[in-house]
Write a protein that holds these residues in place. Structure first.
Motif, PDB file in Angstrom:
ATOM      1  N   ASN A 545       0.836  -1.203   0.000  1.00 47.31           N
ATOM      2  CA  ASN A 545       0.000   0.000   0.000  1.00 47.31           C
ATOM      3  C   ASN A 545       0.867   1.247   0.000  1.00 47.31           C
ATOM      4  OD1 ASN A 545      -2.684  -0.965  -0.050  1.00 47.31           O
ATOM      5  ND2 ASN A 545      -2.500  -1.593   2.104  1.00 47.31           N
ATOM      6  N   TYR A 546       0.448   2.266  -0.762  1.00 51.47           N
ATOM      7  CA  TYR A 546       1.162   3.528  -0.851  1.00 51.47           C
ATOM      8  C   TYR A 546       0.186   4.678  -0.604  1.00 51.47           C
ATOM      9  CZ  TYR A 546       4.734   0.669  -3.099  1.00 51.47           C
ATOM     10  OH  TYR A 546       5.673  -0.309  -3.375  1.00 51.47           O
ATOM     11  N   PHE A 547       0.600   5.562   0.297  1.00 54.26           N
ATOM     12  CA  PHE A 547      -0.186   6.769   0.566  1.00 54.26           C
ATOM     13  C   PHE A 547       0.004   7.734  -0.601  1.00 54.26           C
ATOM     14  CE2 PHE A 547      -0.160  11.054   2.653  1.00 54.26           C
ATOM     15  CZ  PHE A 547      -1.526  11.147   2.818  1.00 54.26           C
ATOM     16  N   LEU A 548      -1.087   8.323  -1.123  1.00 46.39           N
ATOM     17  CA  LEU A 548      -1.028   9.103  -2.360  1.00 46.39           C
ATOM     18  C   LEU A 548      -0.994  10.607  -2.140  1.00 46.39           C
ATOM     19  CD1 LEU A 548      -3.437   7.056  -4.637  1.00 46.39           C
ATOM     20  CD2 LEU A 548      -0.983   6.813  -4.288  1.00 46.39           C
ATOM     21  N   GLY A 549      -0.534  11.036  -0.976  1.00 42.73           N
ATOM     22  CA  GLY A 549      -0.292  12.470  -0.775  1.00 42.73           C
ATOM     23  C   GLY A 549      -1.412  13.168  -0.025  1.00 42.73           C
ATOM     24  N   THR A 550      -1.055  14.297   0.603  1.00 36.29           N
ATOM     25  CA  THR A 550      -2.013  15.026   1.427  1.00 36.29           C
ATOM     26  C   THR A 550      -3.127  15.682   0.620  1.00 36.29           C
ATOM     27  OG1 THR A 550      -0.584  16.987   1.340  1.00 36.29           O
ATOM     28  CG2 THR A 550      -0.296  15.496   3.216  1.00 36.29           C
ATOM     29  N   ASP A 551      -2.909  15.875  -0.704  1.00 37.30           N
ATOM     30  CA  ASP A 551      -3.996  16.453  -1.499  1.00 37.30           C
ATOM     31  C   ASP A 551      -5.136  15.460  -1.702  1.00 37.30           C
ATOM     32  OD1 ASP A 551      -2.444  14.836  -3.126  1.00 37.30           O
ATOM     33  OD2 ASP A 551      -2.967  15.953  -4.939  1.00 37.30           O
ATOM     34  N   ASN A 643      -9.043  15.825  -1.973  1.00 38.21           N
ATOM     35  CA  ASN A 643      -9.809  15.060  -2.959  1.00 38.21           C
ATOM     36  C   ASN A 643     -10.326  13.759  -2.350  1.00 38.21           C
ATOM     37  OD1 ASN A 643      -9.686  16.516  -5.585  1.00 38.21           O
ATOM     38  ND2 ASN A 643      -7.481  16.404  -5.182  1.00 38.21           N
ATOM     39  N   MET A 644     -11.577  13.422  -2.705  1.00 35.50           N
ATOM     40  CA  MET A 644     -12.196  12.185  -2.233  1.00 35.50           C
ATOM     41  C   MET A 644     -12.952  11.549  -3.388  1.00 35.50           C
ATOM     42  SD  MET A 644     -14.880  11.460   0.915  1.00 35.50           S
ATOM     43  CE  MET A 644     -14.045  12.663   1.913  1.00 35.50           C
ATOM     44  N   LEU A 645     -12.811  10.233  -3.502  1.00 36.76           N
ATOM     45  CA  LEU A 645     -13.553   9.485  -4.509  1.00 36.76           C
ATOM     46  C   LEU A 645     -14.971   9.250  -3.972  1.00 36.76           C
ATOM     47  CD1 LEU A 645     -10.978   6.818  -5.708  1.00 36.76           C
ATOM     48  CD2 LEU A 645     -12.045   8.570  -7.140  1.00 36.76           C
ATOM     49  N   THR A 646     -15.926  10.078  -4.370  1.00 38.58           N
ATOM     50  CA  THR A 646     -17.308   9.830  -3.978  1.00 38.58           C
ATOM     51  C   THR A 646     -17.895   8.670  -4.760  1.00 38.58           C
ATOM     52  OG1 THR A 646     -18.067  11.509  -5.538  1.00 38.58           O
ATOM     53  CG2 THR A 646     -17.668  12.206  -3.268  1.00 38.58           C
ATOM     54  N   SER A 647     -17.277   8.319  -5.870  1.00 40.34           N
ATOM     55  CA  SER A 647     -17.536   7.087  -6.615  1.00 40.34           C
ATOM     56  C   SER A 647     -16.300   6.854  -7.475  1.00 40.34           C
ATOM     57  CB  SER A 647     -18.795   7.211  -7.475  1.00 40.34           C
ATOM     58  OG  SER A 647     -18.532   7.964  -8.640  1.00 40.34           O
TER      59      SER A 647
END
Length: 905
Positions: A545-551, A643-647
Motif C-alpha cells: 500500500n502507498y499513501f497518495l499524498g495530502t492532497d 480530494n475524495m472518490l465519492t464514486s
C-alpha cells in the motif's frame, strides 16, 4: 397564461369567500328548554341538494355558514320526536331562534342502513365494508379505494394529499410511525371502520391550544379485544422461489403487540415495513429514520419505474416485534418496545447508452458511451427502541431511546466503452473494466426526551435530544487504471478510506400560557453539533500500500453551536386556526481543515418565521395558508479540502481559493383549498406553492468522458420552483364506483458549471393521474390507475430544448364465478419517449384463487410476466450536458408461484 389563470383563480376564490353568509341562533323544545342534536340544513328552493348543515349543541345553539347566488333559501330543522320546521329565509347574515313542537312517532318497522361516510366534528368515519371487493384481504387493500385517501409506493398514507401524523388502532399508537406492518397484514374482516381525525394534535394537553395542520388515522376494530393477523406460505420456480409471511397481532385494552417475520426471494422488499412513515408532533420530541452517512459509493445499475416485484432480485429475511403495555394501574402510562433485524442480498444489472450531441460540455465532438453495470448488495441492519410515554390532559412525558446498526457490503462489476474524448477527437474508443467493492459499517444511538408540566394556568415544556453516530467506509477499485485520468494508472488497486463521527445535542425549554382563544409559547434552546471526518486514498501494487499524498487526504472538523429563542403564537376558534412561530436563531458554525490549516466561520443572527392557518367555511370548505423563511449555512460534509472518490468515476474537492461559507436563503408560500362533503361522498383539493432558494455558491464540474471532478465556486444564483396541483374524488354508491383525478404542474430552474461554462436550465413538468375502481357486479371487480407525465427542459444558454413524456397504467380485474373461486388478470404498461426515441414496457399476470370459506384460507396460483420480458427500457435527457441516455435494466423473468394465505383468527 399560467399567471393569468392563477390570478383568476385567486379572484374567483376571494369572491366566493366574501360571498358566504352565516346564520346563528337557538333551538328550544315546546317547554323552552334547549334542544341538542337538532340538524339544521340550508337548501336552494326546488333542488334536492344541501348547501350546508349544522348540529345544535347542548345549549341549543347552532351555526351554519353557506354560499349561494339565490335570493331566497330554505332552512330546514329536524330533531327526534319533534315536528320538522321548514322556513324560507333571505340570503343574508342573520340570527334566527326556533321553538319546535313535540311530535311522537310510532315506529312500525326499523331498517338499519350503514352510512358510507359520516362526519362528526373533526372526525370523518368510513365504513370499510362499503369500499372493499371480494379479492381484498388486508386493510391496505381497501384503504387505497377510500375517497380522499391515498397510499404511496413506500406505504405512506396521505389524506387530501398530505401525509398523516399518526396511525392508531383502537386509539393506541403501537407502531409509533412504522405502521407499514399493520397496514399490510391486518385482515380487513377485523376492521369495522376507518376514522380520519382532521387537524389532529397527538399531545392531549395541547388540544384546543396548539393546532395541527395534519390528519391522523384511527382503525376501529370490531372487537375491543382482538387476536388476529395474517400469514402466507408460498413456493415457485424460474428460478426456485419461496415466500413466507407470518404476522400474528393482538389488540387489547391494556396491551397490544405485533410479531412479524417475512422472508422471500420473489421480489418483495418486506424490510421497508420497518421504515418510519410518520413522526407525530414536534412536542413529542425528535425521531428520525436512521441512515448511513454516505461518503463514497460504488457505481450502481438503474432501477425501473415499475412495481418492485417486476425487477427486484432479492433474498431477504426481516423480523420485527412491537409491544405496547400499560405497566401501572394508571393507564395513562405506556411502555413500548420495538426491535427489528434485516438480512438482505440484492442483484442488479443494466446496460446504459449515452449519446452526447456536438457541442456538449462533456464531449465536445459528440459521441456514444456504452456502460454495463452488475451489482450485488449485501445488507444487514438491526434496531432496538424503548419508548416510555404519559399522554394525559394534565401532563405529558415521552422518552425514546433508539439503537441502530448497519453492516453493508456492496459489489460492482463495470464495463465501459467510451468515444474519443473532447480534447482528442482523433483518438480511438477506450475500453475500461473495473471490480468495485464497498464495506460500510455504521452505529447510531439516539435519546429523545420531552415533558410538558402544568404550572398554574401555564404549560412548561422541557426537551432534550442526544445522538451519536459513527460511520466507516472503505471503497476498493481494481484495476487502478480504470481511473487513470485521476492519476491512478500505476496501481493495481485504489482504496478510498473514510471515517466520520457525529455528536448532536439539543436542549430547549418553553412556557405556554393562554388568554381566551390565544396561546403563547416563548421558548429558549441550544443546539450543538460536533463532527469530524478523516479520509485518505491509497494505491496498491503487488500487495504493497502507498499513501497518495495530502492532497488526497482529509482531517476536517465541522462544528455548530446555535442558541435560539422563539415565540409560538396559536389562535383557535370554532372555524379558524392560526399557528405562527417567530424564531430568532443565532448561528455559530466553524469549518477547520487540520491538514491545510484552512479555517472558515459563520456567525449570524437570522429571523426564520413559519406560518400556517386554516379556515372552515360554508360547512364543507377549508382553506389553508402556509409561509416560511429559512437559512441554510451548510452541513457536515458540505466542505472538505482534500480530494475524495465519492464514486470510482467522481473525484470531489469541495473547496477552492477565496471560497466562503455557504449561505442559502429559502422562502416558501403556499395555499390549499379543500372540500369534504360526506353527504354526497365528494372530496377535492386545489394546491399552490411557490419557493425560492438564493445561494452564494455553485457546483463546478470538470468532465472528461465518464470521469468527472467537482469543486465549489463563489457565485450568486437563485432557484425558483412553482407548483400547482388539484385532486378531485367522488364515490358513487349507486354504481359502487370510486373515481379520482389529480394533476400537477411544476416550473423550476437550475444552475451548474461544466468545464468553466455556466449553464442555466428551465424545467417544466406536468402530471395527470386517474384512479377508478368498481364493484357494481357481485361477480366482477375492476381497479384501474393511469399516470401521464410531460417534461420540457430548456438550456437557456443556447435555447436547446429537450422534450420527454411518459405514461404508465395498471389494470387489475377479478372475476368471481362463486364464493370459492377468483380469477384475476393484471396488466402493467409503462412508456417513455424523448428525442425521437420511444420505449414501451408491458407486463401481464394471471392468477387463480380458491377460497376455503369456512376456514378463511386462500390457495393462490400466479403466473407473473407471462410474456417473459427480460429487460425494461427507458430514455431520458440532460439538457445541461446535451445528453440523451437510454437504459436497459434487467428484470425478473416469467415465474410461477403457489401460495397459501390465511388469517390467524
Amino acid at each position: 397564461m399560467k399567471k393569468i389563470l392563477f390570478i383568476l383563480f385567486v379572484l374567483s376564490f376571494t369572491l366566493t369567500v366574501f360571498a358566504q353568509k352565516t346564520i346563528t341562533g337557538l333551538i328550544n323544545d315546546g317547554d323552552g328548554k334547549p334542544l341538542a342534536s337538532a340538524s339544521v340544513t340550508i337548501e336552494e328552493p326546488g333542488k334536492n341538494a344541501i348547501l350546508a348543515y349544522g348540529i345544535s349543541n347542548s345549549k341549543g345553539e347552532y351555526r351554519v355558514t353557506f354560499t349561494s347566488s339565490e335570493t331566497n333559501l330554505d332552512l330546514k330543522i329536524k330533531a327526534f320526536n319533534q315536528k320538522p320546521i321548514t322556513r324560507s329565509i333571505t340570503n343574508s347574515d342573520q340570527k334566527l331562534n326556533f321553538s319546535m313542537d313535540s311530535q311522537a312517532t310510532e315506529i312500525q318497522e326499523v331498517r338499519l342502513k350503514t352510512k358510507l361516510i359520516t362526519k362528526k366534528g373533526d372526525t370523518i368515519s368510513y365504513d370499510l365494508k362499503s369500499f372493499e371487493n371480494k379479492n381484498d384481504r388486508t386493510l391496505a387493500d381497501v384503504l387505497k379505494k377510500i375517497p380522499g385517501i391515498e397510499v404511496n409506493k413506500d406505504g405512506t398514507v396521505l389524506y387530501q394529499g398530505e401525509a398523516i401524523n399518526k396511525f392508531y388502532v383502537n386509539g393506541k399508537d403501537l407502531m409509533e410511525g412504522g405502521y407499514g406492518t399493520v397496514n399490510n397484514s391486518l385482515p380487513k374482516d377485523a376492521v369495522s371502520k376507518v376514522e380520519v381525525l382532521e387537524n389532529h394534535q397527538p399531545v392531549s394537553i395541547l388540544r384546543d391550544k396548539v393546532p395541527s395542520e395534519q390528519a391522523a388515522l384511527n382503525i376501529k376494530l370490531k372487537k375491543s379485544v382482538t387476536m388476529t393477523g395474517r400469514g402466507e406460505i408460498g413456493a415457485g420456480f424460474t428460478p426456485l422461489l419461496w415466500n413466507v409471511k407470518l404476522t400474528p397481532m393482538f389488540f387489547g385494552q391494556k396491551n397490544q403487540w405485533v410479531v412479524n417475520y417475512k422472508a422471500n426471494n420473489n421480489g418483495e422488499s418486506v424490510e421497508k415495513e420497518g421504515n418510519l412513515l410518520s413522526f407525530g408532533s414536534r412536542w413529542e420530541g425528535r425521531r428520525s429514520q436512521a441512515g448511513q452517512k454516505s461518503w463514497t459509493n460504488i457505481e450502481t445499475a438503474g432501477t425501473p419505474d415499475v412495481p418492485e416485484k417486476r425487477y427486484l432480485l432479492n433474498n431477504v429475511h426481516f423480523f420485527s416485534a412491537n409491544l405496547l403495555t400499560s405497566p401501572f394501574k394508571n393507564k395513562e402510562w405506556e411502555l413500548k418496545a420495538n426491535a427489528s433485524y434485516t438480512n438482505n442480498s440484492i442483484k442488479r444489472e443494466d446496460l446504459q447508452t449515452k449519446v452526447y450531441e456536438a457541442g456538449s460540455p462533456t464531449i465536445g465532438t459528440g459521441g456514444t458511451f456504452i456502460s454495463s453495470t452488475n451489482n450485488r448488495f449485501f445488507d444487514n441492519a438491526a434496531k432496538g427502541e424503548l419508548i416510555f410515554t404519559k399522554n394525559a390532559k394534565k401532563g405529558f412525558f415521552k422518552n425514546t431511546t433508539t439503537w441502530n446498526s448497519f453492516w453493508n457490503t456492496d459489489r460492482a462489476n463495470v464495463d465501459n466503452n467510451l468515444p474519443p474524448l473532447a480534447n482528442d477527437p482523433t483518438a480511438t474508443p477506450i475500453h475500461k473494466f473495473a471490480d468495485e467493492s464497498l464495506d460500510s459499517p455504521t452505529g447510531t444511538f439516539q435519546n429523545s426526551l420531552s415533558t410538558i408540566i402544568p404550572w398554574n394556568d401555564k404549560l412548561v415544556n422541557f426537551m432534550s435530544y442526544v445522538k451519536y453516530q459513527k460511520d466507516k467506509q472503505t471503497l476498493t477499485v481494481s484495476p487502478g487504471n480504470y481511473m487513470e485520468n485521476f492519476g491512478f494508472s500505476d496501481f493495481d488497486k485504489i482504496r478510498q478510506y473514510a471515517i466520520s463521527k457525529t455528536l448532536e445535542v439539543n436542549h430547549s425549554a418553553s412556557v405556554g400560557f393562554s388568554y381566551r382563544k390565544w396561546t403563547f409559547t416563548p421558548e429558549f434552546g441550544l443546539n450543538m453539533n460536533f463532527n469530524n471526518l478523516k479520509s485518505a486514498i491509497t494505491g496498491e501494487v503487488s500487495n504493497n500500500n502507498y499513501f497518495l499524498g495530502t492532497d488526497r487526504q482529509n482531517d476536517m472538523d465541522w462544528n455548530e453551536v446555535m442558541p435560539y429563542t422563539q415565540v409560538g403564537v396559536n389562535f383557535k376558534s370554532q372555524n379558524f386556526n392560526l399557528n405562527l412561530t417567530l424564531p430568532m436563531n443565532f448561528y455559530g458554525i466553524t469549518y477547520k481543515d487540520n491538514i491545510r490549516q484552512n479555517y472558515l466561520d459563520k456567525s449570524k443572527t437570522v429571523f426564520e418565521p413559519n406560518l400556517f392557518a386554516n379556515l372552515d367555511f360554508a360547512s364543507f370548505f377549508k382553506i389553508w395558508a402556509f409561509a416560511n423563511q429559512s437559512y441554510d449555512f451548510g452541513n457536515f460534509g458540505f466542505l472538505y479540502g482534500g480530494n475524495m472518490l465519492t464514486s470510482p468515476t467522481n473525484l470531489q474537492k469541495r473547496f477552492s481559493d477565496n471560497i466562503e461559507m455557504p449561505e442559502y436563503l429559502s422562502r416558501m408560500i403556499g395555499s390549499r383549498l379543500e372540500y369534504r362533503n360526506p353527504l354526497n361522498n365528494l372530496f377535492f383539493n386545489v394546491r399552490y406553492n411557490y419557493s425560492t432558494n438564493k445561494r452564494n455558491l455553485i457546483e463546478s464540474y470538470k468532465t472528461n468522458g465518464f470521469i468527472s471532478e467537482l469543486e465549489l465556486q463563489s457565485k450568486e444564483n437563485s432557484i425558483r420552483t412553482q407548483t400547482e396541483g388539484a385532486e378531485i374524488g367522488k364515490y358513487f354508491p349507486k354504481f359502487k364506483t370510486n373515481l379520482s383525478i389529480s394533476g400537477t404542474n411544476t416550473d423550476s430552474n437550475s444552475f451548474s458549471y461544466f468545464n468553466s461554462d455556466l449553464r442555466e436550465s428551465a424545467n417544466s413538468r406536468q402530471t395527470l393521474g386517474i384512479k377508478f375502481n368498481n364493484t357494481y357486479f357481485s361477480w366482477f371487480s375492476l381497479d384501474y390507475n393511469i399516470n401521464l407525465n410531460w417534461s420540457k427542459n430548456t438550456n437557456k444558454n443556447d435555447n436547446t430544448v429537450f422534450k420527454s413524456s411518459g405514461w404508465n397504467h395498471n389494470l387489475a380485474a377479478y372475476i368471481y364465478p362463486s364464493d370459492n373461486h377468483t380469477f384475476g388478470f393484471n396488466w402493467d404498461d409503462l412508456s417513455t419517449k424523448a428525442s425521437g426515441q420511444s420505449f414501451r414496457n408491458s407486463f401481464f399476470d394471471l392468477s387463480y384463487q380458491y377460497t376455503w370459506v369456512k376456514r378463511k384460507i386462500d390457495f393462490e396460483f400466479k403466473w407473473l410476466n407471462i410474456a417473459n420480458r427480460k429487460v425494461y427500457e427507458t430514455v431520458n435527457v440532460d439538457v445541461l450536458q446535451q445528453l440523451v441516455t437510454t437504459n436497459q435494466m434487467y428484470i425478473r423473468p416469467s415465474q410461477f408461484m403457489f401460495t397459501v394465505k390465511f388469517n390467524f383468527k
